[in-house]
Design a protein around this motif. Structure first.
Motif, short mmCIF file in Angstrom:
data_model
loop_
_atom_site.label_atom_id
_atom_site.label_comp_id
_atom_site.label_asym_id
_atom_site.label_seq_id
_atom_site.Cartn_x
_atom_site.Cartn_y
_atom_site.Cartn_z
N UNK A 132 81.79 -1.06 -4.05
CA UNK A 132 83.03 -0.48 -4.58
C UNK A 132 82.86 1.00 -4.88
N UNK A 133 81.74 1.35 -5.51
CA UNK A 133 81.46 2.76 -5.80
C UNK A 133 81.36 3.58 -4.51
N UNK A 134 80.66 3.05 -3.53
CA UNK A 134 80.50 3.75 -2.26
C UNK A 134 81.86 4.01 -1.61
N UNK A 135 82.72 3.00 -1.64
CA UNK A 135 84.06 3.14 -1.06
C UNK A 135 84.85 4.22 -1.80
N UNK A 136 84.78 4.22 -3.13
CA UNK A 136 85.54 5.20 -3.91
C UNK A 136 85.01 6.62 -3.72
N UNK A 137 83.69 6.75 -3.62
CA UNK A 137 83.12 8.08 -3.38
C UNK A 137 83.53 8.59 -2.00
N UNK A 138 83.46 7.70 -1.00
CA UNK A 138 83.79 8.09 0.38
C UNK A 138 85.26 8.44 0.54
N UNK A 139 86.13 7.87 -0.29
CA UNK A 139 87.57 8.07 -0.14
C UNK A 139 88.17 8.95 -1.24
N UNK A 140 87.36 9.85 -1.78
CA UNK A 140 87.87 10.86 -2.69
C UNK A 140 88.12 10.42 -4.11
N UNK A 141 87.50 9.31 -4.54
CA UNK A 141 87.71 8.84 -5.90
C UNK A 141 86.93 9.61 -6.95
#
Length: 226
Positions: A34-43
């Motif tokens: 989840x963290x990886x996805x949010x970092x990759x998508x500008x979170x």
């Protein structure tokens, strides 16, 4: 980040499903993905800082469970990982307790050294990582909560698991990180504090892993009268 995710997935494949470390690993793998996805998508406004913190945080867990002698905070989970009286939720919370209560503070300090910044520069990223963990805590409890027969108000396990708070553990980790950063020029004091933190978190973990005894005829009779 991909490297630590690969190590977690390999660990998941290697361990039996009911192993206590495997239970925590599945939870933490979900968090890290989840963290990886949010970092990759500008979170995160500063993705490099967030990724450095997340990776160093995850590496501490992976090193601990693969070490010949783990930190004190991880030993209860490793010792009770196959105990028949310990529930999956207890394993998950004991792992989260060790990782948040001990590893997170050290990961913050390590990230500060790597990026040449003070903890204040990481506070926003720390809070966003913590928010991700907190948002998953309720789902973790729902997925792993023991059956209705173990949820009576007077049941010790219900009381024990309800007493631990991820929010409080996260606040404690931030305070510990700031103190460790302040002590960085006093290595002996810093090491003394790290050892104390490690031991204290380990004690909480051992309490969280208190085995539940099967109900006796007498305890069932008292429950019926309540």
């Amino acid at each position: 980040m991909e490297a630590v995710l690969a190590r977690m997935r390999a660990l998941d494949e290697r361990l039996p499903a009911h192993d206590g470390v495997a239970v925590f690993n599945r939870v933490y793998l979900t968090v890290t993905e989840t963290l990886h996805h949010r970092i990759e998508h500008g979170g995160f406004p500063a993705p490099r800082r967030a990724e450095t913190l997340s990776v160093r945080f995850a590496q501490r867990y992976l090193t601990a469970v693969e070490a010949e002698r783990s930190p004190a905070c991880w030993r209860p989970l490793l010792q009770y990982r196959r105990h028949p009286g310990v529930r999956p939720l207890q394993h998950a919370l004991a792992g989260i307790n060790a990782h948040i209560g001990h590893d997170l503070a050290l990961a913050v300090v390590s990230t500060c050294h790597a990026l040449d910044c003070a903890p204040a520069a990481l506070e926003a990223d720390f809070d966003r990582v913590g928010d991700t963990l907190v948002s998953l805590e309720e789902r973790i409890r729902e997925d792993l909560m023991p059956g209705p027969d173990l949820l009576e108000i007077a049941d010790p396990l219900t009381h024990l698991l309800g007493s631990w708070s991820l929010e409080r553990a996260r606040a404690g980790a931030w305070a510990a990180a700031r103190l460790l950063w302040t002590l960085r020029r006093s290595p002996e004091l810093a090491e003394e504090f790290r050892e104390s933190l490690d031991a204290g978190v380990g004690l909480v973990g051992r309490c969280l892993l208190t085995p539940s005894a099967p109900k006796t005829r007498t305890s069932r009779a008292y429950a019926d009268l309540a």
